[in-house]
Design a protein around this motif. Structure first.
Motif, PDB file in Angstrom:
ATOM      1  N   SER A  36       0.943  -1.322  -0.096  1.00 37.21           N
ATOM      2  CA  SER A  36      -0.045   0.043   0.003  1.00 37.21           C
ATOM      3  C   SER A  36       0.935   1.201  -0.142  1.00 37.21           C
ATOM      4  N   ASP A  37       0.262   2.380  -0.393  1.00 37.43           N
ATOM      5  CA  ASP A  37       0.919   3.487  -0.127  1.00 37.43           C
ATOM      6  C   ASP A  37       0.085   4.589   0.727  1.00 37.43           C
ATOM      7  N   HIS A  38       0.474   4.233   1.998  1.00 39.94           N
ATOM      8  CA  HIS A  38      -0.117   4.969   3.179  1.00 39.94           C
ATOM      9  C   HIS A  38       0.890   5.664   4.219  1.00 39.94           C
ATOM     10  N   TYR A  39       0.722   6.770   4.856  1.00 37.02           N
ATOM     11  CA  TYR A  39       1.363   6.964   5.864  1.00 37.02           C
ATOM     12  C   TYR A  39       1.153   7.309   7.318  1.00 37.02           C
ATOM     13  N   LEU A  40      -0.166   6.529   7.428  1.00 39.82           N
ATOM     14  CA  LEU A  40      -0.879   6.625   8.641  1.00 39.82           C
ATOM     15  C   LEU A  40      -1.723   5.336   9.109  1.00 39.82           C
ATOM     16  N   ALA A 106      -6.749   7.994  -6.783  1.00 37.76           N
ATOM     17  CA  ALA A 106      -7.107   9.478  -6.262  1.00 37.76           C
ATOM     18  C   ALA A 106      -6.501   9.724  -4.990  1.00 37.76           C
ATOM     19  N   GLY A 107      -6.572   8.732  -3.939  1.00 35.31           N
ATOM     20  CA  GLY A 107      -6.356   9.255  -2.697  1.00 35.31           C
ATOM     21  C   GLY A 107      -7.524   9.355  -1.813  1.00 35.31           C
ATOM     22  N   TRP A 108      -7.768   8.819  -0.682  1.00 34.82           N
ATOM     23  CA  TRP A 108      -8.818   9.004   0.048  1.00 34.82           C
ATOM     24  C   TRP A 108      -8.763   9.331   1.504  1.00 34.82           C
ATOM     25  N   PHE A 109      -7.679   8.887   2.139  1.00 37.24           N
ATOM     26  CA  PHE A 109      -7.504   8.987   3.579  1.00 37.24           C
ATOM     27  C   PHE A 109      -7.114  10.265   4.167  1.00 37.24           C
ATOM     28  N   GLU A 110      -8.197  11.160   4.458  1.00 38.05           N
ATOM     29  CA  GLU A 110      -8.101  12.433   4.655  1.00 38.05           C
ATOM     30  C   GLU A 110      -6.886  12.563   5.956  1.00 38.05           C
ATOM     31  N   GLU A 111      -7.239  11.790   6.936  1.00 38.85           N
ATOM     32  CA  GLU A 111      -6.256  11.752   8.151  1.00 38.85           C
ATOM     33  C   GLU A 111      -4.856  11.952   8.128  1.00 38.85           C
ATOM     34  N   GLU A 112      -4.473  10.875   7.166  1.00 40.77           N
ATOM     35  CA  GLU A 112      -3.280  10.981   7.094  1.00 40.77           C
ATOM     36  C   GLU A 112      -2.142  12.225   6.244  1.00 40.77           C
ATOM     37  N   LYS A 114      -3.424  15.205   6.716  1.00 44.85           N
ATOM     38  CA  LYS A 114      -3.574  16.255   7.836  1.00 44.85           C
ATOM     39  C   LYS A 114      -2.459  15.910   8.681  1.00 44.85           C
ATOM     40  N   ALA A 115      -2.180  14.649   8.950  1.00 45.82           N
ATOM     41  CA  ALA A 115      -0.984  14.331  10.042  1.00 45.82           C
ATOM     42  C   ALA A 115       0.426  14.555   9.406  1.00 45.82           C
ATOM     43  N   TYR A 116       0.259  14.754   8.275  1.00 47.97           N
ATOM     44  CA  TYR A 116       1.904  14.879   7.602  1.00 47.97           C
ATOM     45  C   TYR A 116       2.136  16.238   6.651  1.00 47.97           C
ATOM     46  N   GLY A 117       0.657  17.194   6.662  1.00 50.55           N
ATOM     47  CA  GLY A 117       0.922  18.415   5.975  1.00 50.55           C
ATOM     48  C   GLY A 117       0.767  18.210   4.540  1.00 50.55           C
ATOM     49  N   ILE A 118       0.071  17.276   4.155  1.00 52.59           N
ATOM     50  CA  ILE A 118      -0.292  16.944   2.653  1.00 52.59           C
ATOM     51  C   ILE A 118      -1.501  17.509   2.313  1.00 52.59           C
ATOM     52  N   PRO A 119      -1.372  18.523   1.359  1.00 57.68           N
ATOM     53  CA  PRO A 119      -2.876  19.124   0.793  1.00 57.68           C
ATOM     54  C   PRO A 119      -4.003  17.921   0.456  1.00 57.68           C
ATOM     55  N   PHE A 120      -5.066  17.989   0.753  1.00 61.29           N
ATOM     56  CA  PHE A 120      -6.148  17.229   0.216  1.00 61.29           C
ATOM     57  C   PHE A 120      -7.288  17.890  -0.322  1.00 61.29           C
TER      58      PHE A 120
END
Length: 307
Positions: A36-40, A106-112, A114-120
């Protein structure tokens, strides 16, 4: 039927753990290692020692393995600029000798984010569409020529479109449950369509939508590989299945309904039912990455029956 190993490292895995799973994947005859490609982390897990980056991980594994395919389910388009992503994937493809595949969403996990300062952004799907056009366009540009793109979200002018991947075409995977836009995007850009964590009935319905979109786009419906991603929990008997389910915090009955769980014979039977509706590849989501005996059992008693 190809069997591929699919990991979720954000739930808690170091690079060394992923390396051990990837090496076992290769040694045991599986087709590919994906992550997977996730940070949280998600759910009630500690996530330690913390996230690892998907493409940094695959770059390392590219040099530590020799045969297996390597890729993502799915890279988030929100994480990387398309030009940078094209460079990263092309470089890892070179490092692996041409064994990389790009799954992108597209990306879907808003919390990650917010956690790492990535625009959503709200318009994630439109950005994904532009990313696909840019990444594939950069790779397809002839050596010595340049690539330009002027869209709503991204603007490239006279890019040298370098480096090139080792493969003449890096396979692109698109997946999801969307009824209209997802099939259209898959028909235009994908080499493979993946249906994640879905029943046989829902998979058959979505495969039908994608096939229709592919034909409408002027391609043969079978130009794409159709695949599924499913959590797997196999045991030599009911007691071992229950033990493995407990370790990953799941109920056996739920896993049998929503994934691939049970004895090898039960799992082979269910995979066969996915094969009947056109699935040609299964990504086995492995949630306990320390249990390499699990991979050995699947290789010896499930994969061996599908060849």
């Amino acid at each position: 039927m190809d069997l591929r190993i699919f990991t979720e490292p954000q739930q808690g895995a170091s690079y060394e753990t992923l390396l051990s799973v990837a090496k076992a994947t290769e040694e045991l005859g599986f087709d590919a290692f994906f992550r997977s490609d996730h940070y949280l982390k998600m759910g009630d897990v500690d996530g330690l020692p913390g996230p690892t980056d998907a493409w940094l991980t695959l770059a390392g594994l590219a040099r530590e393995t020799k045969r297996i395919r390597l890729g993502t389910l799915m890279t988030a388009a929100t994480f990387r600029l398309p030009g940078v992503l094209a460079i990263q994937v092309a470089q890892v493809d070179q490092m692996s000798g041409g064994r990389v595949e790009l799954g992108i969403g597209a990306g879907w996990f808003e919390e990650e984010h917010k956690a790492y300062g990535i625009p959503f952004p709200k318009d994630k799907f439109a950005r994904l569409e532009e990313q696909l056009e840019i990444v594939t366009g950069l790779w397809a540009t002839e050596a010595g020529k340049t690539f330009s793109f002027h869209g709503k979200h991204y603007d490239l002018t006279d890019s040298p479109a370098l480096p090139k991947p080792a493969q003449s075409r890096v396979p692109v995977l698109i997946g999801g449950h969307g009824a209209t836009r997802t099939p259209r995007l898959a028909a235009q850009y994908a080499d493979e369509f993946n249906m994640p964590f879905a029943s046989i009935e829902d998979s058959e319905r979505q495969f039908g939508r994608v096939r229709a979109a592919v034909e409408q786009a002027g391609r043969a419906a079978d130009a794409l590989t159709y695949s599924n991603a499913l959590v797997v929990c196999v045991g030599k008997d009911d007691q071992e299945v229950a033990r493995r389910a407990a370790v990953i915090g799941r109920e056996v009955d739920e896993l049998k309904t929503n994934g691939l769980a049970g004895t090898p014979a039960e799992v082979v039977d269910k995979i066969g039912r996915y094969q009947e509706i056109g699935s040609r590849r299964i990504y086995l989501q492995i949630l306990d990455l320390a249990d390499l005996d699990h991979l050995e059992l699947i290789s010896a008693q499930v994969q061996s029956q599908l060849r």
